[in-house]
Every structure is written in structure tokens, then in C-alpha cells.
Design a protein around this motif. Structure first.
Motif, PDB file in Angstrom:
ATOM      1  N   ASP A 127       4.339  12.461   3.328  1.00 18.30           N
ATOM      2  CA  ASP A 127       3.487  12.727   4.652  1.00 18.30           C
ATOM      3  C   ASP A 127       3.154  14.232   5.009  1.00 18.30           C
ATOM      4  OD1 ASP A 127       3.282  10.079   5.636  1.00 18.30           O
ATOM      5  OD2 ASP A 127       5.366   9.935   6.119  1.00 18.30           O
ATOM      6  N   PHE A 128       1.953  14.502   5.281  1.00 19.76           N
ATOM      7  CA  PHE A 128       1.605  16.037   5.403  1.00 19.76           C
ATOM      8  C   PHE A 128       1.012  16.081   6.856  1.00 19.76           C
ATOM      9  CE2 PHE A 128       1.314  15.250   0.850  1.00 19.76           C
ATOM     10  CZ  PHE A 128       2.102  16.415   0.220  1.00 19.76           C
ATOM     11  N   SER A 129       1.549  17.171   7.458  1.00 16.89           N
ATOM     12  CA  SER A 129       0.881  17.342   8.892  1.00 16.89           C
ATOM     13  C   SER A 129       0.074  18.582   8.897  1.00 16.89           C
ATOM     14  CB  SER A 129       1.998  17.718   9.589  1.00 16.89           C
ATOM     15  OG  SER A 129       2.830  16.611  10.238  1.00 16.89           O
ATOM     16  N   VAL A 130      -1.153  18.448   9.312  1.00 15.44           N
ATOM     17  CA  VAL A 130      -2.071  19.594   8.834  1.00 15.44           C
ATOM     18  C   VAL A 130      -2.824  19.719  10.524  1.00 15.44           C
ATOM     19  CG1 VAL A 130      -2.584  19.027   6.619  1.00 15.44           C
ATOM     20  CG2 VAL A 130      -3.875  17.842   8.317  1.00 15.44           C
ATOM     21  N   ALA A 131      -3.295  20.940  10.649  1.00 17.67           N
ATOM     22  CA  ALA A 131      -3.919  21.260  11.854  1.00 17.67           C
ATOM     23  C   ALA A 131      -4.970  21.935  11.659  1.00 17.67           C
ATOM     24  CB  ALA A 131      -2.801  22.090  12.922  1.00 17.67           C
ATOM     25  N   GLY A 132      -6.188  21.844  12.650  1.00 16.03           N
ATOM     26  CA  GLY A 132      -7.416  22.624  12.642  1.00 16.03           C
ATOM     27  C   GLY A 132      -8.135  22.464  11.271  1.00 16.03           C
ATOM     28  N   ASN A 133      -7.892  21.469  10.268  1.00 17.99           N
ATOM     29  CA  ASN A 133      -8.558  21.285   9.427  1.00 17.99           C
ATOM     30  C   ASN A 133      -9.566  19.831   9.036  1.00 17.99           C
ATOM     31  OD1 ASN A 133      -6.978  23.345   7.484  1.00 17.99           O
ATOM     32  ND2 ASN A 133      -5.619  22.282   8.290  1.00 17.99           N
TER      33      ASN A 133
ATOM     34  N   VAL B 220       0.984  10.543 -12.639  1.00 21.29           N
ATOM     35  CA  VAL B 220       0.490   9.658 -11.650  1.00 21.29           C
ATOM     36  C   VAL B 220      -0.416   8.600 -12.381  1.00 21.29           C
ATOM     37  CG1 VAL B 220      -1.167   9.394  -9.675  1.00 21.29           C
ATOM     38  CG2 VAL B 220       0.542  11.259  -9.795  1.00 21.29           C
ATOM     39  N   LEU B 221      -0.302   7.377 -11.974  1.00 19.21           N
ATOM     40  CA  LEU B 221      -0.944   6.262 -12.732  1.00 19.21           C
ATOM     41  C   LEU B 221      -2.564   6.069 -11.888  1.00 19.21           C
ATOM     42  CD1 LEU B 221       1.986   3.721 -13.289  1.00 19.21           C
ATOM     43  CD2 LEU B 221       0.987   5.328 -14.788  1.00 19.21           C
ATOM     44  N   ASN B 222      -3.409   5.573 -12.697  1.00 13.90           N
ATOM     45  CA  ASN B 222      -4.589   5.345 -12.037  1.00 13.90           C
ATOM     46  C   ASN B 222      -4.720   4.023 -11.430  1.00 13.90           C
ATOM     47  OD1 ASN B 222      -5.895   7.915 -12.841  1.00 13.90           O
ATOM     48  ND2 ASN B 222      -6.290   7.144 -14.859  1.00 13.90           N
ATOM     49  N   ASP B 223      -3.784   3.133 -12.255  1.00  8.81           N
ATOM     50  CA  ASP B 223      -3.785   1.693 -11.552  1.00  8.81           C
ATOM     51  C   ASP B 223      -2.244   1.481 -11.207  1.00  8.81           C
ATOM     52  OD1 ASP B 223      -4.447  -0.715 -10.774  1.00  8.81           O
ATOM     53  OD2 ASP B 223      -4.713  -1.597 -12.793  1.00  8.81           O
ATOM     54  N   PRO B 224      -2.074   1.158 -10.111  1.00  9.20           N
ATOM     55  CA  PRO B 224      -2.702   1.268  -8.525  1.00  9.20           C
ATOM     56  C   PRO B 224      -3.277   2.497  -8.590  1.00  9.20           C
ATOM     57  CG  PRO B 224      -0.570   0.144  -8.389  1.00  9.20           C
ATOM     58  CD  PRO B 224      -0.381   0.651  -9.601  1.00  9.20           C
ATOM     59  N   ALA B 225      -4.463   2.591  -7.820  1.00  8.61           N
ATOM     60  CA  ALA B 225      -4.958   4.036  -7.512  1.00  8.61           C
ATOM     61  C   ALA B 225      -4.174   4.735  -6.519  1.00  8.61           C
ATOM     62  CB  ALA B 225      -6.387   3.896  -6.879  1.00  8.61           C
ATOM     63  N   PRO B 226      -4.240   6.228  -6.491  1.00  5.17           N
ATOM     64  CA  PRO B 226      -3.573   6.783  -5.317  1.00  5.17           C
ATOM     65  C   PRO B 226      -4.367   6.575  -4.113  1.00  5.17           C
ATOM     66  CG  PRO B 226      -4.147   8.245  -7.631  1.00  5.17           C
ATOM     67  CD  PRO B 226      -4.859   6.872  -7.622  1.00  5.17           C
ATOM     68  N   PHE B 227      -3.551   7.099  -3.140  1.00  5.55           N
ATOM     69  CA  PHE B 227      -3.896   6.670  -1.733  1.00  5.55           C
ATOM     70  C   PHE B 227      -3.618   7.926  -0.930  1.00  5.55           C
ATOM     71  CE2 PHE B 227      -2.863   5.508   2.628  1.00  5.55           C
ATOM     72  CZ  PHE B 227      -3.728   4.726   3.022  1.00  5.55           C
ATOM     73  N   ALA B 228      -4.889   8.433   0.097  1.00  8.54           N
ATOM     74  CA  ALA B 228      -4.743   9.382   1.009  1.00  8.54           C
ATOM     75  C   ALA B 228      -5.421   8.894   2.139  1.00  8.54           C
ATOM     76  CB  ALA B 228      -5.061  10.526   0.375  1.00  8.54           C
ATOM     77  N   ARG B 229      -4.782   8.793   3.414  1.00  8.94           N
ATOM     78  CA  ARG B 229      -5.267   8.532   4.411  1.00  8.94           C
ATOM     79  C   ARG B 229      -4.726   8.963   5.832  1.00  8.94           C
ATOM     80  NH1 ARG B 229      -8.214   3.498   3.766  1.00  8.94           N
ATOM     81  NH2 ARG B 229      -9.430   3.599   1.813  1.00  8.94           N
TER      82      ARG B 229
ATOM     83  N   ILE C 269      -1.169  13.092   7.588  1.00  7.02           N
ATOM     84  CA  ILE C 269      -2.153  12.396   6.482  1.00  7.02           C
ATOM     85  C   ILE C 269      -0.984  11.950   5.360  1.00  7.02           C
ATOM     86  CG2 ILE C 269      -3.575  12.603   4.638  1.00  7.02           C
ATOM     87  CD1 ILE C 269      -5.289  14.440   6.329  1.00  7.02           C
ATOM     88  N   THR C 270      -1.080  10.724   5.120  1.00  2.48           N
ATOM     89  CA  THR C 270      -0.149  10.000   4.265  1.00  2.48           C
ATOM     90  C   THR C 270      -0.752   9.825   2.743  1.00  2.48           C
ATOM     91  OG1 THR C 270       1.168   8.627   5.896  1.00  2.48           O
ATOM     92  CG2 THR C 270       1.320   7.827   3.527  1.00  2.48           C
ATOM     93  N   MET C 271      -0.030  10.400   1.849  1.00  2.05           N
ATOM     94  CA  MET C 271      -0.559  10.252   0.187  1.00  2.05           C
ATOM     95  C   MET C 271       0.683   9.342  -0.323  1.00  2.05           C
ATOM     96  SD  MET C 271      -0.790  13.230  -2.376  1.00  2.05           S
ATOM     97  CE  MET C 271       1.079  13.740  -2.592  1.00  2.05           C
TER      98      MET C 271
END
Length: 268
Positions: free
Chosen positions: A177-183, A202-211, A223-225
Motif C-alpha cells: 500500500d502506497f500513500s501518494v499526495a498531489g499526484n 513477478v509472474l505475468n499470470d496472475p497479472a499484477p494489480f494496481a488500483r 494505492i494498492t499494488m
């Protein structure tokens, strides 16, 4: 002379038997160790037993056979085994009452061998400890922590409590979990997915996730990766992604907010 004759008679009868019994005992113990080890090795090579069960059965089998040899030699030396059996039975009852907890651990060891929640070499978490399983004995299980400490866990707790097995599945997920501000959140997501793509572990399957997963109170957004890797590579992947994210944020000018405390000094 009477004493000397008694000693001589004992040495020529019971004494000889005692010496022979000691020699047989030493030889028998060595033969038991060699035979059991070779038998288990053959079973392991043929795939009829796994390493965990083989070591435990070997340990128990050696003890049982050695006890049998000792009892037989006691009778050979000339000690009455009938009375000895009664004494052993009485002592067994007393010891059983005294070591009730040990019996629970013994039952727990049997349950672990039957249910197989983990095996040798697995990385587990149980009873407040984490480590790699090195030995599974009848009454306890030995694990080695990441800082090379040996921890002995009673089997009663392992068989009835919660055990987390990190090695049972081939894949594990790394969460950050990354906290970002003003970006721009889309830019941050693209940077995180980019470092996942570049990281070989890092494996391609399952695919990486960032939301975007949360809006922090005064600390920007979170933002969670998530990225998947082989279980054996978990910690290498964990630290590699953390370092890569820190370098990428600096290169892209992404600001990571930190809690701040303003102090005002009042002069009277």
C-alpha cells in the motif's frame, strides 16, 4: 575364601552372561540403526514414503526395537522378567499420570502424521512463531526461524491450534500500500505496474494489480499494488519491489506524504 569363591562362581556364570549381554546390546543397537536407516532409504527411493513420515517412523521404530532387545537381554542375564514386568507396568501407570501433557503431545504427533498439515521443509506460522520445519518428532516439532533460532513446538498445540503453511501452495501474492499526495493516480498506477513488469520474479499470470484503494485523512490517497510470485521467491520479490518503487517515485517526482507535527512556541 567363601567370598572369593562366591565372586569366582558369579564371574564364571552370571558374570560371563553379563559381558555377553553387553556385547550383544552394543552390536544389536548398531545393527538396528543401520538396518532401519537402510530400509527407510530404500522406501524413500522407491517413493513409498515421504521424508517426514520416514524420519518419524524410523525414530519410533529404533526406540521400540531397542527396548525389545533390552528386555530380552535382561531375561538372558538371569533377572526374573515376570516381577520386572509388573514393576514396569506399575511405573507406566504412575508415569502416565505424571506426564499427561506428554501423552497429549504424543497423540498430537500421531494426528500430525495422519492429517499432514505440513511436512519437512515447509515454512509455517504457529503458536506465535514462524520458521522452516526441520524435524517432526513424536512429541514436538522443531522449526528454524529466519534468524536461525531453533524453536521446539509441542505437537498437542500444533494438532489442535491454527497452523499457517506458507509453502503448501506454489504461488504467493505480495501486497503493498502506497500513500501518494498531489499526484495523478493514473501515473502512479502506471509506474507501479511498470516496476512489476520489469521485475523478473513477478509472474505475468496472475497479472499484477494496481488500483486506488482508499482516500487517507490528510495523507493523500492510498494505492494498492499486488503481484504474484513463486512461494520460494516471496521475500526477494517483496524487497525488490519496495526498492524499485522508491527509486521510481524519485525519478518520476511522485510525492509520498508523511505525517507532520507543527509545534508553536508561546512566549509569555
Amino acid at each position: 575364601m567363601g567370598f572369593v569363591n562366591t565372586v569366582v562362581d558369579w564371574a564364571t556364570t552370571s558374570g560371563i552372561r553379563l559381558v555377553i549381554a553387553i556385547i550383544i546390546l552394543i552390536i544389536a543397537f548398531k545393527v538396528i540403526n543401520v538396518v532401519v536407516d537402510k530400509l527407510l532409504k530404500k522406501l524413500l527411493e522407491k517413493g513409498k514414503l515421504d521424508e517426514t513420515l520416514a524420519k518419524t517412523l524410523g525414530y519410533a521404530g529404533k526406540i521400540a526395537l531397542k527396548i525389545l532387545v533390552v528386555v530380552c537381554l535382561i531375561g538372558y542375564v538371569g533377572i526374573e522378567t515376570g516381577g520386572l514386568s509388573a514393576v514396569i507396568a506399575s511405573l507406566g501407570v504412575c508415569v502416565g499420570l505424571a506426564v499427561n501433557g506428554t501423552l497429549s503431545n504424543l497423540a498430537g504427533g500421531v494426528m500430525i502424521l495422519v492429517t499432514r498439515p505440513f511436512k519437512l521443509g515447509d515454512y509455517i506460522s504457529a503458536q506465535g512463531h514462524e520458521g522452516t520445519v526441520e524435524e517432526i518428532k513424536i512429541c514436538y516439532t522443531k522449526i528454524i526461524t529466519v534468524d536461525n533460532k531453533a524453536v521446539y513446538l509441542p505437537n498437542s498445540g500444533l494438532s489442535t491450534g491454527t497452523v499457517v503453511n506458507f509453502s503448501e501452495k506454489d504461488l504467493r501474492r505480495v501486497d503493498w500500500d502506497f500513500s501518494v499526495a498531489g499526484n495523478d493516480p493514473e501515473k502512479v498506477k502506471a509506474v507501479l505496474l511498470g516496476i512489476c513488469e520489469k521485475e523478473e520474479l513477478v509472474l505475468n499470470d496472475p497479472a499484477p494489480f494496481a488500483r486506488i484503494s482508499d482516500y487517507g485523512a490528510g495523507n493523500g490517497m492510498k494505492i494498492t499494488m499486488r503481484a504474484w510470485c513463486k512461494s520460494a521467491n516471496y521475500w526477494d520479490t517483496y524487497f525488490a519491489l519496495l526498492q524499485a518503487a522508491e527509486q521510481a517515485f524519485k525519478a518520476e517526482g511522485i510525492v509520498v506524504p508523511f505525517n507532520q507535527l507543527d509545534v508553536h512556541i508561546k512566549n509569555d
